[in-house]
Enzyme design. Structure first.
Site, PDB file in Angstrom:
ATOM      1  N   TYR A  86      44.959  48.371  50.458  1.00  0.00           N
ATOM      2  CA  TYR A  86      46.096  47.789  51.171  1.00  0.00           C
ATOM      3  C   TYR A  86      46.439  48.665  52.360  1.00  0.00           C
ATOM      4  O   TYR A  86      46.649  49.866  52.209  1.00  0.00           O
ATOM      5  CB  TYR A  86      47.307  47.672  50.241  1.00  0.00           C
ATOM      6  CG  TYR A  86      46.939  47.067  48.893  1.00  0.00           C
ATOM      7  CD1 TYR A  86      46.956  45.690  48.703  1.00  0.00           C
ATOM      8  CD2 TYR A  86      46.508  47.884  47.837  1.00  0.00           C
ATOM      9  CE1 TYR A  86      46.581  45.137  47.486  1.00  0.00           C
ATOM     10  CE2 TYR A  86      46.131  47.343  46.622  1.00  0.00           C
ATOM     11  CZ  TYR A  86      46.161  45.970  46.447  1.00  0.00           C
ATOM     12  OH  TYR A  86      45.777  45.429  45.245  1.00  0.00           O
ATOM     13  N   HIS A 116      44.382  46.901  33.171  1.00  0.00           N
ATOM     14  CA  HIS A 116      45.321  46.961  32.041  1.00  0.00           C
ATOM     15  C   HIS A 116      44.824  46.060  30.924  1.00  0.00           C
ATOM     16  O   HIS A 116      44.019  45.160  31.152  1.00  0.00           O
ATOM     17  CB  HIS A 116      46.716  46.534  32.508  1.00  0.00           C
ATOM     18  CG  HIS A 116      46.739  45.215  33.230  1.00  0.00           C
ATOM     19  ND1 HIS A 116      46.757  44.005  32.576  1.00  0.00           N
ATOM     20  CD2 HIS A 116      46.692  44.913  34.557  1.00  0.00           C
ATOM     21  CE1 HIS A 116      46.758  43.024  33.466  1.00  0.00           C
ATOM     22  NE2 HIS A 116      46.694  43.547  34.686  1.00  0.00           N
ATOM     23  N   HIS A 137      53.551  42.869  44.127  1.00  0.00           N
ATOM     24  CA  HIS A 137      54.072  41.763  43.317  1.00  0.00           C
ATOM     25  C   HIS A 137      54.819  40.763  44.196  1.00  0.00           C
ATOM     26  O   HIS A 137      55.918  40.321  43.874  1.00  0.00           O
ATOM     27  CB  HIS A 137      54.958  42.297  42.184  1.00  0.00           C
ATOM     28  CG  HIS A 137      54.171  43.018  41.129  1.00  0.00           C
ATOM     29  ND1 HIS A 137      54.728  43.876  40.212  1.00  0.00           N
ATOM     30  CD2 HIS A 137      52.839  43.007  40.850  1.00  0.00           C
ATOM     31  CE1 HIS A 137      53.776  44.362  39.416  1.00  0.00           C
ATOM     32  NE2 HIS A 137      52.619  43.851  39.796  1.00  0.00           N
ATOM     33  N   GLU A 180      40.056  40.940  41.068  1.00  0.00           N
ATOM     34  CA  GLU A 180      40.428  41.178  39.666  1.00  0.00           C
ATOM     35  C   GLU A 180      39.706  40.209  38.742  1.00  0.00           C
ATOM     36  O   GLU A 180      39.738  38.995  38.941  1.00  0.00           O
ATOM     37  CB  GLU A 180      41.942  41.001  39.502  1.00  0.00           C
ATOM     38  CG  GLU A 180      42.422  41.078  38.068  1.00  0.00           C
ATOM     39  CD  GLU A 180      43.941  41.081  37.954  1.00  0.00           C
ATOM     40  OE1 GLU A 180      44.611  40.476  38.816  1.00  0.00           O
ATOM     41  OE2 GLU A 180      44.446  41.697  36.991  1.00  0.00           O
ATOM     42  N   GLU A 224      40.655  45.670  38.478  1.00  0.00           N
ATOM     43  CA  GLU A 224      41.256  45.134  39.692  1.00  0.00           C
ATOM     44  C   GLU A 224      41.511  46.157  40.789  1.00  0.00           C
ATOM     45  O   GLU A 224      42.651  46.452  41.120  1.00  0.00           O
ATOM     46  CB  GLU A 224      42.563  44.420  39.342  1.00  0.00           C
ATOM     47  CG  GLU A 224      43.510  45.219  38.443  1.00  0.00           C
ATOM     48  CD  GLU A 224      44.807  44.460  38.173  1.00  0.00           C
ATOM     49  OE1 GLU A 224      45.440  44.026  39.142  1.00  0.00           O
ATOM     50  OE2 GLU A 224      45.177  44.303  36.991  1.00  0.00           O
TER      51      GLU A 224
HETATM   52  N1  GLY Z   1      49.089  39.946  37.960  1.00  0.00           N
HETATM   53  C1  GLY Z   1      49.572  41.232  37.652  1.00  0.00           C
HETATM   54  C2  GLY Z   1      48.500  42.211  37.600  1.00  0.00           C
HETATM   55  O1  GLY Z   1      47.423  41.961  38.109  1.00  0.00           O
HETATM   56  O2  GLY Z   1      48.629  43.247  37.040  1.00  0.00           O
HETATM   57 MN    MN Z   2      46.716  40.077  38.530  1.00  0.00          MN
HETATM   58 MN    MN Z   3      46.209  42.439  36.409  1.00  0.00          MN
END
Ligand code: GLY
Ligand code: MN
Ligand code: MN
Length: 438
Positions: free
Chosen positions: A388, A354, A243, A408, A384
């Site tokens: 990393y 999600h 994040h 994503e 997504e």
């Molecule tokens: N942008 C936050 C996520 O991909 O979960």
């Molecule tokens: Mn995202």
């Molecule tokens: Mn997301």
């Protein structure tokens, strides 16, 4: 593209029916969001509470919605009254009369008088459904109940059941209507445009925050006033911070840039990630690792259909990641062992996706009766996967250090499979390099 008034009314009707179906005298109370201080006497841009918005379409703070099936007016709104001086300083208000007409509620009164109204509305009610995590609302309702308790001689009766409203709303919001899907397709389309613009703009020596500004400009030019969440522009190793929102580094020749950005349109979120080379050409090792993540995403997408679930998609992505990482020598050992111990999880510590909707991490449960929740048409989610490899990661050759890749997309579960709403954002190596050449 708007959600029509009739749909907001339908949602309130559904909740009224659910309250009645409890067989008790029950009400639901939902509060608007409050302005949040940014510094001293200036505030952050206002963002409505998602559940309140879902039930009203109303975009002002200091408001309360009460659903009381037994009352003369089952749908009651309390909001800021018109006030010439306050509106000159702080902005226009819908006001009491127009709220009834434009929001289709049965009754509206000033939020200044809400306590008196709540005394009447909650008297003799057995159950109050409200959001337990809203401290101010909970406090307000308990003050009303305390007053009712102190006056039994006047015949008052305080509620005894305080039930969290969130699960009901989560269930309702989980399956998107045709109108919601159209709004979300627009949020996705605008989000794609933002990513396309970022790919055109990015080049060595520009700054991450400048790329973010280009994205937000594109969003605004297409009617999306704000990003749905803080935009992530992570170049080089910054991509490994999941994040990352500092967005302060200068883009370096030879690095990858990971952008996770989505537009908020009519309250609904887009949520796209693309990873591409700052200079427009993948180095061979970058391309190889990128293609591993892409293969994982495609494998996960291919599983999406009604009746399947996120775990099935994760299994497919995990297999592809294990295979790919093994081929590149980033994982070593036997495929079966590595898969069994989920060795790829070291490189992808987050979930595969999600729910997506009014909130970027939308409401809704992921399991049901101890099992993964099966997909149904009208559900919207992200897929997504990522890899990393920060500097210093032990057991991985140094050439891979400082690289973070995530891809994503936003998909709708359809009757026969899925619809990728964000497919137009360049994604294959060829598409990205072609796009960046323009
Ligand atoms: N942008 C936050 C996520 O991909 O979960
Ligand atoms: Mn995202
Ligand atoms: Mn997301």
């Amino acid at each position: 593209m708007m959600i029509p008034l009739s749909e907001f009314q339908q949602r309130r009707q559904q909740l009224l029916q659910q309250l009645e179906a409890t067989g008790t005298k029950a009400v639901a109370v939902v509060a608007a969001a409050q302005l949040q201080t940014r510094s001293r006497d200036t505030e952050y841009p206002f963002r409505q509470d998602s559940d309140f918005y879902y039930l009203t379409g109303f975009n002002e703070p200091n408001a309360l919605l009460v659903l009381a099936p037994h009352a003369e007016h089952p749908v009651q709104l309390f909001c800021q009254p018109n006030d010439a001086l306050a509106e000159t300083w702080q902005g226009r208000r819908l006001g009491i009369e127009r709220a009834v007409a434009e929001l289709g509620v049965d009754y509206c009164a000033s939020i200044d008088d809400v306590h008196t109204h709540l005394i009447k509305l909650l008297d003799g009610v057995e159950r109050v459904y409200h959001h337990h995590q809203h401290d101010a609302l909970t406090h307000q309702l308990h003050a009303v109940a305390a007053e009712l308790r102190t006056a039994p001689k006047r015949g008052f009766q305080a509620p005894v059941g305080w039930i969290d409203l969130q699960p009901w709303l989560a269930d309702m919001r989980m399956i998107k209507s045709a109108n919601e899907l159209n709004v979300m397709r627009e949020a996705a389309r605008i989000s794609v445009l933002g990513h396309q613009r970022a790919m055109r703009f990015a080049q060595p020596n520009r700054y991450e925050y400048q790329v973010a500004a280009e994205i937000h400009h594109e969003f605004a030019m297409h009617g999306a006033l704000a990003p749905a969440y803080n935009t992530i522009c992570g170049s080089g190793e910054n991509a490994c911070i999941l994040h990352y929102t500092d967005n302060c580094a200068q883009l370096q020749d030879g690095e990858l840039l990971l952008i996770d950005a989505g537009a908020e349109y009519q309250g609904y979120a887009g949520d796209i990630t693309r990873t591409f080379p700052v200079n427009g050409r993948f180095a061979p090792y970058q391309r190889d690792l990128y293609n591993v993540v892409l293969a994982a995403q495609e494998a996960a997408l291919a599983t999406l259909k009604p009746g399947s679930d996120i775990q099935t998609a994760l299994l497919a992505a995990g297999k592809a990641l294990t295979e790919g990482l093994l081929e590149l020598g980033i994982l070593q050992g036997s495929y079966a062992d590595l898969l069994a111990e989920q060795a790829y999880r070291r490189f992808m510590i987050h979930g595969l996706g999600h729910w997506l909707g009014l909130d970027v991490h939308d409401v809704g449960t992921y399991s049901q009766a101890g099992k993964n929740r099966p997909f149904e048409p009208g559900m919207v989610l992200t897929i997504e996967p990522g890899v990393y490899i920060p500097h210093g990661m032990t057991g991985v050759a140094e050439q891979w250090h400082g690289i973070g890749i995530r891809i994503e997309d936003n998909v709708i579960i359809t009757a026969s499979g899925y619809e990728n709403m964000t497919a137009a954002a360049p994604k294959t190596v060829a598409e990205i390099e072609q796009w960046m050449k323009q």
